[in-house]
Structure formats: structure tokens, C-alpha cells
Design an enzyme around this catalytic site. Sequence first.
Site, short mmCIF file in Angstrom:
data_model
loop_
_atom_site.label_atom_id
_atom_site.label_comp_id
_atom_site.label_asym_id
_atom_site.label_seq_id
_atom_site.Cartn_x
_atom_site.Cartn_y
_atom_site.Cartn_z
N GLY A 134 7.51 -2.40 -2.41
CA GLY A 134 7.05 -1.03 -2.25
C GLY A 134 7.71 -0.12 -3.25
O GLY A 134 7.33 -0.08 -4.42
N ARG A 135 8.73 0.62 -2.81
CA ARG A 135 9.39 1.58 -3.70
C ARG A 135 9.99 0.94 -4.94
O ARG A 135 10.14 1.58 -5.98
CB ARG A 135 10.45 2.34 -2.91
CG ARG A 135 9.88 3.32 -1.89
CD ARG A 135 10.98 3.93 -1.03
NE ARG A 135 11.64 2.92 -0.22
CZ ARG A 135 12.83 3.09 0.37
NH1 ARG A 135 13.48 4.23 0.20
NH2 ARG A 135 13.35 2.13 1.10
N PRO A 148 0.86 -1.19 0.00
CA PRO A 148 0.00 0.00 0.00
C PRO A 148 0.89 1.24 0.00
O PRO A 148 1.64 1.47 0.95
CB PRO A 148 -0.78 -0.13 1.31
CG PRO A 148 0.08 -0.99 2.19
CD PRO A 148 0.84 -1.91 1.28
N GLY A 192 10.89 -4.50 2.48
CA GLY A 192 12.00 -3.59 2.75
C GLY A 192 13.19 -3.80 1.85
O GLY A 192 13.77 -4.88 1.83
N ASP A 193 13.54 -2.77 1.07
CA ASP A 193 14.72 -2.78 0.20
C ASP A 193 14.68 -3.85 -0.88
O ASP A 193 15.72 -4.37 -1.29
CB ASP A 193 16.00 -2.95 1.03
CG ASP A 193 16.31 -1.73 1.89
OD1 ASP A 193 15.68 -0.68 1.68
OD2 ASP A 193 17.16 -1.84 2.80
N CYS A 253 2.94 2.83 9.12
CA CYS A 253 3.15 4.15 8.51
C CYS A 253 3.98 5.03 9.44
O CYS A 253 3.60 5.25 10.60
CB CYS A 253 1.81 4.83 8.23
SG CYS A 253 2.02 6.49 7.52
#
Length: 315
Positions: A218-219, A7, A195-196, A94
Amino acid sequence: MNVRLAPLAGVSDWPFRLLCFEQGCDCAYTEMVSALGYTYGSSQEATRNLLHRDPGEKKLIVQIFGKEPSVMAEVAETLSASGRYDGVDINMGCPVRKVACSGEGSGLMLTPDLAEEIMTEVVRHSTVPVSVKMRLGWDEKRINVLDMARRAEQAGVAEITVHGRTRTQMYGGTADWDWIERVVRAVTIPVIGNGDLMHAEDAVKRYHSSGVAGLMIGRGAMGNPWIFRQIRDAEAGRPVCEIPVAERMQTARRHYEMLAAWKTERIAVCEMRKHLSWYMHGIRGAARVRQKINAMSTTAEVMGMLDEITEAFSE
């Protein structure tokens, strides 16, 4: 291998999710929805946009955040009963100041008893599986993810996603996958690692070394919905190929067309500025057109920029 889209506030709306599903994403989450905001403004356009699900989407989980157990439970009950979602996720990760410092999101890591009450009530009222996304803790001195994971399991939560950073790290530093592996060993319910995960080969290594039940991207997916396809290629031992500029711009065009059909031209163009900059990531010489991207204000300018980039940067 189960690979999901995280998300992402301001990013993971239905047009972007749809592109990720097309590239092999197994599951996605809505942008986080405020339980209080939904309770008192569910008819507002912004809330409706966050909750929209396109018919072409596969498994979609709605993520909610808040700190009032009764409100979280009521919203979970309503949204789960709507039949639109395959699960309800509780945001305990968050790190944004206005969320975390008000006791919501990762702020719940500071109040374990309250967090457990929220999880218990949401599970009791939801008609679909409940999951939780959490961080390692508030800071390095207060890492309590193992306790929180056990509380989640005790509350009846179906699965946990762990982002390997503390709240104070925000998105800096390095995600600690050793802690994620410890969570895997501490509970019997599935643990999703986050993460990463920026590159396919690294994601596959993390998946196998940590023992997680799945990965949340995510990113690494921002401007790169192909990462899901690339992860599957890496897992299968196939070459992981770079995405040609022409294909990137073709996807960006579809992305904009979906945004423009859904939102006003002004909003669609503003959102496309950031997305197009991400689609350009890693292209040699891309910096020289970023100023022009940020100056786009009409659909004609967006389409012209896509054509210009394709012509200028395609081999």
C-alpha cells in the site's frame, strides 16, 4: 512470490497502476467503488474514472464497498459480466470515518452476520473469483478476524487479504503480522498479507515468516513503484538499489503525461503535486522545493520543476 498493489483511494488510478505493473507488480485493484454510487451514478465521470482499465494493465480486480447485500450482489454481477476485471473484491477494511461509521468498509467487522450475507450473495452473483480485504477487527477488544476469515471461506470467497491493524488504529501503530499468520493457519484458502511493507527486505522476511500466499503493498508504493522490482531483487538475493533522482523524475514525467492526457490540466497538476512530493521522499534537501511543488498550477510549471529537481539533486 505474488506481490500486489493495494486499492489506494486517490492514488491507485490506472496511470499509477500501469507504472507499478511495469516494475513487476502481479496484480492491482481499482480504487474502491461505492456499490450505491455505482447503482445510481454509474454514468457519472467520477465513477467511470474509478472503473477505467488501461489495455496495458495485467491482472486487475475491481473493489466495491457497501452494506446492502442485494445492491452489492447486483453490482458484482454487472461488473463481473463486463469482462473488464479478473476478480471482485469486497472492501471490509476501509477505516475512514464516513465509510466505517456508516457500517461499510471496516464497519462490517462489527456486523459479522451481515458481512457473511454480503459475501455469500456477491459470490453467488459474480462470474469471476471474489476476494475480501479485511482488518483485524474494530478495536483491540473486538478482534474477530479469525471468525470473519472462516465465514469468508464458508461463503465461497476465493482468497482473503488481511491488513494487520484494527479500524481504530487507522494507519498508526504497527501492523500485527502474528494475527495474519494465525489467519493463514485458520483457513485453507489463500491469505494475502498487508501492512507496513515499506522496504523490500522487510517484505521478503514477512512473506517467508508468515506463510502468506502473497503480499499487498500500500503506502510503500506511493512515490515508489520500484518497490515491486526491489522485492523481487531481495527475494532473488540480488542487491536492492536506490533509485537515482533522474530515474525518479523520468517516471514522474511519464506519470504526469498520462494524467494530463486523461484528465484536465487543473486536475492533473493538483494530483501531481502529491505524487511528486512522494517521488521526492528520502532525497536529502527535498524539503526546500516542496513549497514550490505545492504552488504548481500549469503543465509548464510541472515540467520545469521536474527539470529543476533533476539538475539540483542528481549526483
